[in-house]
Design a protein around this motif. Sequence first.
Motif, PDB file in Angstrom:
ATOM      1  N   PHE A 292       0.832  -1.212   0.000  1.00 32.50           N
ATOM      2  CA  PHE A 292       0.000   0.000   0.000  1.00 32.50           C
ATOM      3  C   PHE A 292       0.864   1.259   0.000  1.00 32.50           C
ATOM      4  O   PHE A 292       0.660   2.180  -0.803  1.00 32.50           O
ATOM      5  N   ILE A 293       1.856   1.299   0.884  1.00 33.34           N
ATOM      6  CA  ILE A 293       2.756   2.460   0.971  1.00 33.34           C
ATOM      7  C   ILE A 293       3.540   2.625  -0.327  1.00 33.34           C
ATOM      8  O   ILE A 293       3.727   3.751  -0.818  1.00 33.34           O
ATOM      9  N   VAL A 296       1.267   4.256  -2.955  1.00 35.65           N
ATOM     10  CA  VAL A 296       1.041   5.685  -2.661  1.00 35.65           C
ATOM     11  C   VAL A 296       2.283   6.509  -3.014  1.00 35.65           C
ATOM     12  O   VAL A 296       2.182   7.577  -3.640  1.00 35.65           O
ATOM     13  N   CYS A 297       3.462   6.020  -2.619  1.00 29.88           N
ATOM     14  CA  CYS A 297       4.706   6.765  -2.887  1.00 29.88           C
ATOM     15  C   CYS A 297       5.019   6.823  -4.382  1.00 29.88           C
ATOM     16  O   CYS A 297       5.603   7.805  -4.857  1.00 29.88           O
ATOM     17  N   ILE A 299       2.788   7.071  -6.761  1.00 32.36           N
ATOM     18  CA  ILE A 299       1.943   8.168  -7.260  1.00 32.36           C
ATOM     19  C   ILE A 299       2.552   9.514  -6.873  1.00 32.36           C
ATOM     20  O   ILE A 299       2.576  10.464  -7.669  1.00 32.36           O
ATOM     21  N   GLY A 300       3.083   9.598  -5.645  1.00 30.35           N
ATOM     22  CA  GLY A 300       3.701  10.833  -5.174  1.00 30.35           C
ATOM     23  C   GLY A 300       4.868  11.285  -6.035  1.00 30.35           C
ATOM     24  O   GLY A 300       5.072  12.491  -6.242  1.00 30.35           O
ATOM     25  N   TRP A 311       9.745  10.397  -1.018  1.00 29.43           N
ATOM     26  CA  TRP A 311       9.121   9.271  -1.731  1.00 29.43           C
ATOM     27  C   TRP A 311      10.158   8.182  -2.027  1.00 29.43           C
ATOM     28  O   TRP A 311       9.875   6.993  -1.843  1.00 29.43           O
ATOM     29  N   VAL A 380       1.293   0.791  -9.696  1.00 29.11           N
ATOM     30  CA  VAL A 380       0.241   0.836  -8.671  1.00 29.11           C
ATOM     31  C   VAL A 380      -0.650  -0.402  -8.764  1.00 29.11           C
ATOM     32  O   VAL A 380      -1.016  -1.004  -7.735  1.00 29.11           O
ATOM     33  N   CYS A 383       1.144  -3.215  -7.271  1.00 32.83           N
ATOM     34  CA  CYS A 383       1.184  -3.078  -5.807  1.00 32.83           C
ATOM     35  C   CYS A 383      -0.127  -3.532  -5.174  1.00 32.83           C
ATOM     36  O   CYS A 383      -0.123  -4.212  -4.136  1.00 32.83           O
TER      37      CYS A 383
END
Length: 400
Positions: A292-293, A296-297, A299-300, A311, A380, A383
């Motif tokens: 999950f992390i 998200v990172c 995308i960041g 990130w 993503v 992931c």
Amino acid sequence: MSISSTTSKSAMSNKNKTMLLVIGVLLVAANLRAPVTGIAPMIDLISQSFQLSATQAGMLTTLPLIAFALFAPPSSYLAKKLGLEYAIFVALIFIASGLLFRSLGSVSTLFIGTALIGIGVSIGNVLLPIVVKRDFPMKVAMLTSSYVLAMGIASGAASAFSIPLANDYQLGWQGALAALCVLTVIAMIFWTPQLRHNSKPTAISHTGVKSTNLWDKALAWQVSLYLGLGSYFTYTIIAWLPSILAQTGFSSEEAGIVHGVFQIGTALPGIFIIPLMAKLHDQRLPAFSICFIAGVCSIGLLYLPQFSYIWSFLLGLCSGAWFILGLSFISLRTSSPLQATTLSGMAQFIGYSLAAIGPMLAGYLHGLQNGWHEVILMIVIFCVCSGIIGLLAGRNTVIR
């Protein structure tokens, strides 16, 4: 008095031998990632030099991974024939030869050298843990964490200093790549004393242990895919992170430094992930949270590039933790050494096969629109899939 003196000298001699072996192990480990990942910050320079397509450039990271998958089984055979110490020295020769070949300045030597590096690293990846388990049976976790840290520091330094060496010191990408050979030569020097203690791996008897076909076991596939998707994620990020950063406004030099931050991040989870796992009833929470992390990172990186240092460091932590957790599943989800060995082979084959696809597919997707949105979306999606698989692989059970 003479007996006491002899005993003291013998103890000191053994201590020195052990220290020399530890240094040798750490230096060999330092050569097992940096030669593969150190090329990533210079992919744009190399692509411009030879007019490579994004897919061809992705092959520079993919070739070693194909070698990992193909040459892992023969590595054990090589150790049985030559002995562990000689076989590891051969691995260093392959790596040094590959580094020199890769920097000769033609397309053919670039790819030949990359393949040679992959063969050498593959041999080292398989055999170095055997040395650790044989010579430090009571300190396997500590020494493994230490050499993973050495791998991370070396690869981080290679990424951070490659562009400055190429541009500021006017070595060009060829000289910057060849400079890594210095580390390999140092490792060879420190490993040479171990050749006097060369020994062949002890055969393990599996008498009375029934062999299990794991390819039809759901849990074996869950473990293999979790580890495999982690490798896919890691090597895709390693291959293309500098290029993603360059398109969001980073200079090639700063992109290399951020890439180094990612590499250092991969080395640190060994310090905390193993103690954390010991306190948990099962591993579903960390298995899902890591993925999950990571999503998200990823995308960041694209939408909030001003925080790229954060990130990249978090992505490195996720990558390292993902790898350690995936390897731990091999032991935690099996009920015998033979089953663990079989699952390890299955997971390595699937893992490196998936990892080999990642950089090349990312390069192809990037080439479609000359952007990175499709690549980040792909990461993503993987992931998310891996997080779901992690909830299954992380259950407190074993293969039946």
